[in-house]
Enzyme design. Structure first.
Site, short mmCIF file in Angstrom:
data_model
loop_
_atom_site.label_atom_id
_atom_site.label_comp_id
_atom_site.label_asym_id
_atom_site.label_seq_id
_atom_site.Cartn_x
_atom_site.Cartn_y
_atom_site.Cartn_z
N ASP A 184 0.87 -1.16 0.00
CA ASP A 184 0.00 0.00 0.00
C ASP A 184 0.92 1.23 0.00
OD1 ASP A 184 -2.22 1.60 0.05
OD2 ASP A 184 -3.18 0.57 1.72
N GLU A 236 -17.23 10.03 5.21
CA GLU A 236 -16.60 8.73 5.47
C GLU A 236 -15.71 8.36 4.29
OE1 GLU A 236 -19.22 5.37 5.68
OE2 GLU A 236 -20.43 6.02 3.98
#
Length: 868
Positions: free
Chosen positions: A269, A617
């Site tokens: 990542d 979110e």
């Protein structure tokens, strides 16, 4: 910028010449991708090899190897590209369709659009740039174990079986079925135990039980790696049992590479390797971190290039060059499988034209999936569908006309986006008065009333703003053009002329004006732009969305004195895609809900479009509104201000339809008890508004099912940071859900009967439960039903699922018609981890099988025993 473009073109020309002469073995397309990769890597220097292990891999002109950036996204359509693309519903919404075939087709269409973009990028000199490649870092198959996680919207929900079946369908659709070439390369992320909290994702360490690891966190990854042959895997930021995931003995070496025999590539990542020594503190420096990650099989470092230290790591003996070779060979194998070095006439997908972008078939499928994703949660007294002949409909709410919400995150940009308001207006036409008022924000009732203050802006005696335009992204050097603009209200399509010959990409601008206050009090400035902007007042920076701008408009409230002058400066930068920058002014006011309801007492119906949005979110976001923190939520309750508005509407005794947009489970205890109709509309993509209107007015019979549990209260949730699965998700939750996993109503009714009830009631390893069910549509509307089959496990002191989805199928059944479905449940699929045997093992005892329309709906039951 021009020299880089010429270098890319030169690289391709050089490769073409070398290819014609067949100078090197790797240029022979008759050889396997592995053979070609091995030969190519043997020709590289150590420094060249290491360069290829960065996500932005540089060109190697002497061998005709063009630059390539591995980073691209296709979560629900090709994302972040400078081209208009089809935007399908967000991943969690696609999961609500319970339709692997639809997901497979969506991925196939998205891969075609990605191929068209890649092919055009080569033609136009954009190859090597980010977001135009063929390696997509999708799907996100982490388990949505806790509804507070902001990135749960990117997943397929809380169930490993559902996630695995949908993930496999996606991968197979994206990668294609050509025996030699991949259409595109998928990547399963984030391997493997990763689901928030976002604010601590770079530092936290998880140590789940082996049971939870194998029962919850690994099954979908195994499905994609072993069964779907996914090309790539992304390892997560966090640590697993004290080791960063990208250097985990258990996850990377033992399970992924050894047990599952994964031959594809692994990327970190982004900036995860830096976390080794900056945050986890497990390694002293970049060289040690990089070496350990590569030894554990992490082939690409996405981020700030910690892998550049690999050159020193080899010289220091921390890692061998042979180990580097293994990683680089994996990477070039993928590029050869994508046909990147072969004659386009030989590559099945290399002729894909730009005309596939937003094609009619793709847009139709986006609408189909949006419709199938809509979950009807409540329909008291069959208030829905509404009549199209109502005289007045009042549409309210923060998501009613919010294009950001319907597009979700990790999204592309379509040429047309249909909000709920637009869909309703289109549906009822001119004969119905549709009144729109935002009425409320997501978390408060203080709104902005826009006012026009253009006459109060001036610069050096001229009304308006001094506008300076630069042919770079960072306002450097002298502007290439300066002019006066009355206001800042600019919107350009990509490539459109801004001024003179300056096109609307890779440019920046500065707007300056003096604002002479028209009164004493306060004024609110609202700034919105794409891509980035900053706002200064009297030399002080008050807003900054320069690099992380994906949450809509930002506001700043300024106390003002009449006739006092304030110097305003807006700085703006644009890379690719559409360009826009707007500065608006207004005054804040507090909404009176009772007065609003009274004002519209003559309405035939209220449609409140609320919930939350990707503005609240998502991934590691600087959001701290009440109930939200850093992209996650601190409470799953619908923000109280929205409930208060609906309470005021309820007093009118007029029909209320609550359309709830969300990427996660929202607790709505008051609404579930008092609002007659509730539709969960997720973030349903470019055609969201059309799909919402189709359901509200009865042109589509809702059929979506919840891919996660909608709890009633925050009290139902364990500690967010606890990765143990006890009392989590429908599989282990012992409380009463507000709306259970798999739930969703229809405008018709279905009757279930056994077509072939199992006669055998004792099963052993390698046997299969064979049964068949008949489902009849006994209502007056055609509709889709999602048949769901669950297994109940023996309950003892050992943690086992209370119930577990093991089969599902979406069925289209016309009114008064039936459908027969055969069901096969392999007993081996019921194995669970045994700590004593250190293996997946059948648990002996009494089991149950039940069939229905959701996880608490046992229309048909069957008990059986398993003998180990």
């Amino acid at each position: 910028m021009q020299s880089k473009k010429y270098l890319i073109i030169l690289s391709f020309l050089t490769f073409s010449i070398l290819s014609h002469a067949q100078t090197y073995k790797f240029q022979d397309d008759r050889l396997s991708a592995e053979e070609r990769s091995e030969n190519l890597v043997s020709l590289l220097s150590l420094e060249e090899k290491v360069g290829q292990m960065l996500n932005a891999a540089p060109a190697i002109p002497r061998l005709g190897i063009p630059a390539y950036d591995w980073w691209n996204e296709v979560l629900h359509g090709v994302a972040r590209t400078p081209y208009y693309t089809t935007v399908f519903p967000q991943a969690i919404a696609m999961a609500a369709t319970f339709n692997p075939d639809a997901l497979n087709k969506m991925a196939d269409y998205a891969a075609l659009e990605g191929r068209a973009i890649y092919n055009d990028a080569i033609k136009t000199g954009k190859s090597g740039q980010r977001y135009v490649g063929l390696t997509y870092w999708t799907p996100n198959i982490n388990i949505f174990r806790d509804p507070r996680w902001g990135r749960g919207q990117e997943t397929y929900g809380e169930d490993p079986y559902l996630t695995g079946t949908l993930g496999k369908a996606f991968v197979k659709g994206l990668q294609g079925d050509d025996p030699k070439y991949l259409k595109a390369a998928a990547c399963a992320k984030h391997y493997a135990v990763h689901s928030g909290p976002e604010p601590s994702r770079h530092v936290f360490n998880v140590s789940p039980t082996m049971y939870d690891l194998w029962d919850t966190y690994l099954p979908a990854f195994k499905d994609l790696v072993v069964d779907a042959k996914v090309a790539g895997v992304m390892c997560a930021y966090n640590a697993f049992k004290g080791q960063p995931c990208c250097a985990s003995d258990d996850l990377m070496t033992d399970i992924l590479r050894n047990q599952w025999q994964f031959k594809g590539y692994v990327t970190s990542d982004c900036w995860a390797i830096d976390d080794f020594y900056k945050n986890h503190k497990t390694h002293p420096d970049a060289a040690s971190a990089a070496a350990d990650a590569v030894i554990h099989g992490t082939d690409i470092d996405c981020g700030t290039a910690a892998y550049k230290a690999l050159v020193d790591a080899v010289k220091q003996g921390k890692i061998s060059e042979k180990q580097i070779d293994i990683s680089v060979q994996r990477l070039f194998t993928i590029r050869f499988r994508l046909g990147m070095f072969d004659d386009v006439a030989k590559v099945k997908y290399a002729q894909t034209p730009k005309s596939v972008l937003e094609s009619q078939a793709h847009q139709a499928h986006a609408l189909k999936m949006a419709r199938e994703s809509m979950v009807l949660l409540k329909n008291q007294n069959q208030i829905l569908p509404l009549s199209k002949n109502l005289k007045k409909i009042v549409v309210l709410g923060p998501n009613a006309d919010n294009t950001i919400a319907v597009l979700g995150n990790y999204n592309g940009i379509p040429s047309t986006t249909i909000t709920a308001l637009k869909g309703i207006q289109d549906k009822v036409g001119a004969q119905t008065q549709v009144v729109y008022e935002q009425a409320v924000n997501f978390t408060n009732d203080t709104l902005l009333r826009y006012i026009n203050l253009d006459n109060y802006f001036s610069f050096e005696g001229k009304q308006g703003f001094k506008a300076e335009y630069f042919d770079n992204q960072n306002l450097s050097g002298l502007p290439i053009f300066v002019r006066n603009e009355k206001s800042i209200q600019n919107f350009w399509q990509e490539g459109q002329i801004v001024v003179n010959n300056l096109k609307a990409y890779n440019f920046s601008a500065r707007y300056t004006a003096d604002y002479k206050a028209h009164e004493t009090g306060e004024i609110t400035f609202e700034l919105e732009g794409d891509d980035g902007y900053k706002f200064f007042i009297n030399g002080k920076e008050v807003l900054n969305a320069w690099t992380r701008n994906r949450w809509g408009a930002k506001t700043f409230k300024l106390a003002i004195e009449k006739d006092k002058v304030y110097r305003l400066v807006v700085e703006y930068q644009q890379t690719e895609g559409k360009a826009s920058i707007q500065l608006r002014t207004g005054t804040r006011y507090k909404q009176d809900f009772d007065a609003l309801a009274k004002k519209h007492q003559d309405a035939d119906a209220f449609i409140f479009v609320g919930g939350i949005s990707p503005q609240l979110e998502g991934e590691e976001m600087p959001v701290n509104y009440p109930g939200f923190n850093g992209g996650d939520r601190t409470s799953i309750l619908l923000p109280q201000v929205q409930t208060d508005l609906m309470k005021a509407l309820k007093k009118t005794q007029k029909p209320i339809v609550f359309v709830m947009m969300t990427g996660s489970a929202i607790a709505t205890p008051w609404e579930a008890a008092h609002v007659p109709a509730i539709i969960n509309a997720w973030y349903a993509g470019q055609s969201a508004g059309t799909a919402i209107a189709d359901v509200i007015f009865g042109d589509y019979n809702p059929s979506g099912k919840l891919p996660l549990t909608f709890y009633a209260s925050d009290k139902d949730l364990p500690d967010f940071e606890d990765y143990n699965m006890a009392n989590r998700t429908y599989k282990y939750f012992k409380g009463k859900a507000l709306f259970p996993f798999g739930y969703g109503l229809s405008y018709t009714n279905f009757n279930y009967t056994w077509d072939n009830k199992p006669s055998q009631n004792v099963y052993k390893e390698n046997e299969i439960i064979n049964t068949a069910v008949n489902i009849k549509n006994i209502g007056n509307k055609d509709g889709d039903e999602v048949l769901q089959v669950y297994i109940k496990y023996p309950q003892s002191d050992k943690l086992l699922p209370l119930k577990e989805l093991r089969y599902y199928k979406r069925l289209s059944i016309n009114q008064k018609q039936s459908a027969n479905t055969k069901i096969n449940i392999p007993i081996n699929d019921l194995k669970k981890w045994d700590d004593t045997k250190q293996a997946l093992t059948l648990v002996s005892g009494k089991y149950g099988l039940f069939i229905g329309s959701h996880s608490e709906d046992a229309k048909l039951n069957f008990e059986f025993f398993v003998q180990n």
